[in-house]
Scaffold this motif. Structure first.
Motif, short mmCIF file in Angstrom:
data_model
loop_
_atom_site.label_atom_id
_atom_site.label_comp_id
_atom_site.label_asym_id
_atom_site.label_seq_id
_atom_site.Cartn_x
_atom_site.Cartn_y
_atom_site.Cartn_z
N ASP A 193 0.61 0.97 -14.07
CA ASP A 193 0.90 -0.07 -14.76
C ASP A 193 2.47 -0.22 -14.76
O ASP A 193 3.12 -1.21 -14.96
CB ASP A 193 0.70 -0.21 -16.38
N GLU A 194 3.29 0.57 -14.49
CA GLU A 194 4.70 0.78 -14.00
C GLU A 194 5.02 0.23 -12.51
O GLU A 194 5.91 -0.29 -12.44
CB GLU A 194 5.32 1.84 -14.11
N ILE A 195 3.87 0.43 -11.69
CA ILE A 195 4.05 0.21 -10.30
C ILE A 195 3.54 -1.45 -10.13
O ILE A 195 4.34 -2.11 -9.02
CB ILE A 195 3.23 0.92 -9.30
N ALA A 196 2.67 -1.76 -10.72
CA ALA A 196 2.06 -3.30 -10.65
C ALA A 196 3.37 -4.31 -10.71
O ALA A 196 3.21 -5.20 -9.83
CB ALA A 196 1.30 -3.58 -11.71
N PRO A 197 4.09 -4.40 -11.54
CA PRO A 197 5.30 -5.38 -11.39
C PRO A 197 6.01 -5.45 -10.27
O PRO A 197 6.64 -6.62 -9.96
CB PRO A 197 6.18 -5.08 -12.81
N MET A 198 6.37 -4.26 -9.88
CA MET A 198 7.27 -4.33 -8.27
C MET A 198 6.67 -5.00 -7.48
O MET A 198 7.09 -5.39 -6.60
CB MET A 198 7.32 -2.85 -8.06
N ILE A 199 5.52 -5.17 -7.26
CA ILE A 199 4.52 -5.80 -6.15
C ILE A 199 3.70 -7.07 -6.66
O ILE A 199 2.87 -7.66 -5.95
CB ILE A 199 3.60 -4.75 -5.42
N ASP A 200 4.09 -7.35 -7.91
CA ASP A 200 3.49 -8.53 -8.43
C ASP A 200 1.99 -8.65 -8.51
O ASP A 200 1.32 -9.45 -8.03
CB ASP A 200 3.96 -9.89 -7.69
N ARG A 201 1.38 -7.34 -8.62
CA ARG A 201 -0.04 -7.49 -8.91
C ARG A 201 -0.31 -6.72 -10.03
O ARG A 201 0.36 -6.27 -10.99
CB ARG A 201 -0.79 -6.25 -7.97
N THR A 202 -1.65 -6.78 -10.46
CA THR A 202 -2.10 -6.24 -11.73
C THR A 202 -2.22 -4.53 -11.68
O THR A 202 -2.29 -4.38 -10.51
CB THR A 202 -3.57 -6.77 -12.11
N GLU A 228 1.02 -1.24 -0.03
CA GLU A 228 -0.02 0.12 -0.05
C GLU A 228 0.66 1.21 0.01
O GLU A 228 0.59 2.28 -0.67
CB GLU A 228 -0.97 -0.10 1.28
N ARG A 229 2.16 1.37 0.81
CA ARG A 229 2.70 2.37 0.84
C ARG A 229 3.63 2.55 -0.49
O ARG A 229 3.36 3.85 -0.78
CB ARG A 229 3.87 2.14 2.03
N LEU A 230 3.91 1.68 -0.93
CA LEU A 230 4.59 1.99 -2.34
C LEU A 230 3.58 2.36 -3.36
O LEU A 230 4.08 3.26 -4.03
CB LEU A 230 5.35 0.37 -2.71
N ALA A 231 2.50 1.72 -3.54
CA ALA A 231 1.45 2.14 -4.48
C ALA A 231 1.04 3.62 -4.28
O ALA A 231 1.20 4.45 -5.16
CB ALA A 231 0.39 1.38 -4.62
N LEU A 276 -4.90 -0.87 -4.05
CA LEU A 276 -4.05 -0.42 -2.96
C LEU A 276 -3.89 0.90 -2.87
O LEU A 276 -3.90 1.37 -1.47
CB LEU A 276 -2.63 -1.30 -3.45
N ALA A 277 -3.57 1.54 -3.75
CA ALA A 277 -3.46 3.29 -3.65
C ALA A 277 -4.66 3.69 -3.02
O ALA A 277 -4.37 4.65 -2.20
CB ALA A 277 -3.11 3.84 -4.88
N SER A 278 -5.96 3.26 -3.47
CA SER A 278 -7.15 3.69 -3.07
C SER A 278 -7.29 3.58 -1.65
O SER A 278 -7.89 4.50 -1.01
CB SER A 278 -8.25 3.39 -4.00
N ARG A 279 -7.04 2.40 -1.19
CA ARG A 279 -7.14 2.04 0.20
C ARG A 279 -6.18 2.87 1.01
O ARG A 279 -6.72 3.18 2.01
CB ARG A 279 -6.78 0.34 0.16
#
Length: 304
Positions: A148-157, A133-136, A164-167
């Motif tokens: 779409d550039e953050i997603a691969p860092m945390i293995d998420r779509t 969450e913090r990274l997103a 995660l960012a919204s939460r």
């Protein structure tokens, strides 16, 4: 990954590579500090990014700024996960490199200024988020990195990363139950309390307190073998004046949906003040310092 430069030419000369890295150092430190909340750890993360760059084939790097941001974000993510699993606040320092060494030893005063510029309350609330969450949130909301550039860092779509960012955003902003007008009035009182305490203005502080104001502090505040209980405007104001220096590391925040104060030297939470305000006067102050009680509080950042 979004970066400052559109592309770079392959660089083989070590001094040239160092120079290019230094162009991005301040940005990388800004990202790392918001991710980690610790200047020394942020410097370690930046140093690790240099070490990885120095070992890489730069001919394959099209966007140096974006590549470095990705690397430092991954390093910070690993550091946050280490904290979470081992319940520690630091990791081993990366080995120094003569090409790009830490510029100066971390100065507590420098870190205090940096924490204040970022926002003590924001650092406190960021520390309650999960690493993902913090990274997103940090990368997207504070540095405009696409999902779409953050997603691969945390293995998420990308969609899951957006959630995660919204939460995280909801946690950071909170949801005050009080009407906005009432919240504004109470914030004026708390802001005035903090200003009077920071400035050592005893008379102004007394005028903000109900004559029969009550202050309760748990055992960790003094520390004391028993909770502290004092009453009366003059007595409570005297106690606040004794904490004048600590008030410099204090900022307003939402505490369980109401206006309160968080004391967080270097961005690390160690005390919270909760207020009961009636007719423009403070009638009760609850001072929380015990770790278990602090963890139970719902903290959020106030709009400027």
């Amino acid at each position: 990954m979004t970066g400052r430069d559109e592309g770079i030419c392959p660089v083989s000369d070590s001094s040239a590579l160092t120079e290019r890295f230094e162009e991005h150092r301040s940005h990388l430190r800004a990202v790392s500090y918001r991710m980690l909340g610790s200047l020394s750890e942020a410097e370690d993360a930046v140093q690790e990014a240099w070490l990885r760059l120095d070992r890489s084939d730069t001919s394959e790097i099209e966007n140096l700024g974006g590549w470095l941001t990705t690397v430092v974000a991954r390093v910070c993510l690993n550091m946050l996960r280490t904290r979470e699993t081992r319940r520690e606040d630091s990791m081993e320092t990366c080995p120094a490199d003569p090409a790009v060494s830490r510029q100066d030893a971390v100065d507590p005063e420098q870190e205090a200024v940096l924490a204040d510029s970022v926002g003590l309350a924001l650092l406190v609330v960021l520390d309650t988020l999960t690493p993902a969450e913090r990274l997103a949130f940090v990368l997207h909301d504070l540095f405009a990195v696409p999902f779409d550039e953050i997603a691969p860092m945390i293995d998420r779509t990308p969609a899951a990363t957006r959630q995660l960012a919204s939460r995280a955003r909801r946690r950071i902003k909170g949801a005050p139950p009080a009407p906005e007008a009432d919240l504004t009035r109470r914030r004026r009182v708390v802001d005035a309390f903090l200003a009077a305490t920071r400035g050592g203005n005893f008379d102004a502080l007394v005028t903000l307190l109900h004559p029969d104001v009550v202050l309760r502090a748990d055992k960790a505040v003094v520390p004391s073998p028993a909770p502290v209980f004092i009453s009366g405007a003059v007595t409570v104001a005297q106690g606040a004046m004794a904490a004048m220096r600590r008030a410099q590391a204090t900022q307003p925040a939402l505490v369980n949906g109401a206006i309160g104060l968080v004391m967080a030297p270097l961005g690390r939470l160690n005390l919270v003040l909760r207020f009961t305000i009636e007719d423009g006067l403070i009638t009760e102050i609850d001072v929380v310092a015990e770790a278990d009680r602090l963890r139970e509080l719902d903290l959020a950042v106030l709009d400027a």
